[in-house]
Enzyme design. Structure first.
Site, PDB file in Angstrom:
ATOM      1  CE1 TYR A   1      11.510  38.473 -17.939  1.00  0.00           C
ATOM      2  CE2 TYR A   1      11.327  40.964 -19.532  1.00  0.00           C
ATOM      3  CZ  TYR A   1      11.649  39.488 -19.205  1.00  0.00           C
ATOM      4  OH  TYR A   1      11.536  38.814 -20.978  1.00  0.00           O
TER       5      TYR A   1
ATOM      6  CB  SER B   1      14.041  39.729 -22.991  1.00  0.00           C
ATOM      7  OG  SER B   1      12.566  40.597 -23.703  1.00  0.00           O
TER       8      SER B   1
END
Length: 110
Positions: free
Chosen positions: A18, A5
């Site tokens: 994350y 990501s």
């Protein structure tokens, strides 16, 4: 093929775990690429930016309104945009190794 990501490159408040996992995916992919290169195994990582998925609705309640306000300001990508990046990787000639593809929404600054 691995998926990370933009969070693996740019950490944001409230996304520490994350972001850590996405950074780890990039490092793991690079090590794996180097280890498997003698066997001509190609390893790629795709790092999508903001895609129109349910991810924002799974953000912690105290952060959700800020995240939703931020993503409303951009035209988010659709899953097919990321699929095109994957097709580019797998359709590239064997002599080409696409190690990473960072794909952001055009309006995305992070």
């Amino acid at each position: 093929m691995e998926f990370s990501s933009t969070a693996g490159r740019v950490a944001r408040p409230g996304t520490a775990v994350y972001a850590m996992t996405k950074t780890g995916v990039v490092a793991f992919s690079e090590a794996l690429r180097q280890e498997l290169q003698p066997q001509r195994v190609r390893v790629s990582v795709v790092e999508p930016g903001n895609v129109d998925t349910e991810l924002a609705s799974h953000t912690r309640a105290e952060l959700r309104s800020g995240v939703e306000a931020q993503i409303q300001q951009i035209e988010r990508m659709v899953p097919e945009d990321i699929a095109r990046a994957v097709v580019f990787i797998v359709a590239s000639p064997r002599r080409v190794a696409v190690n990473e593809i960072l794909v952001r929404a055009a309006d995305q600054t992070w």
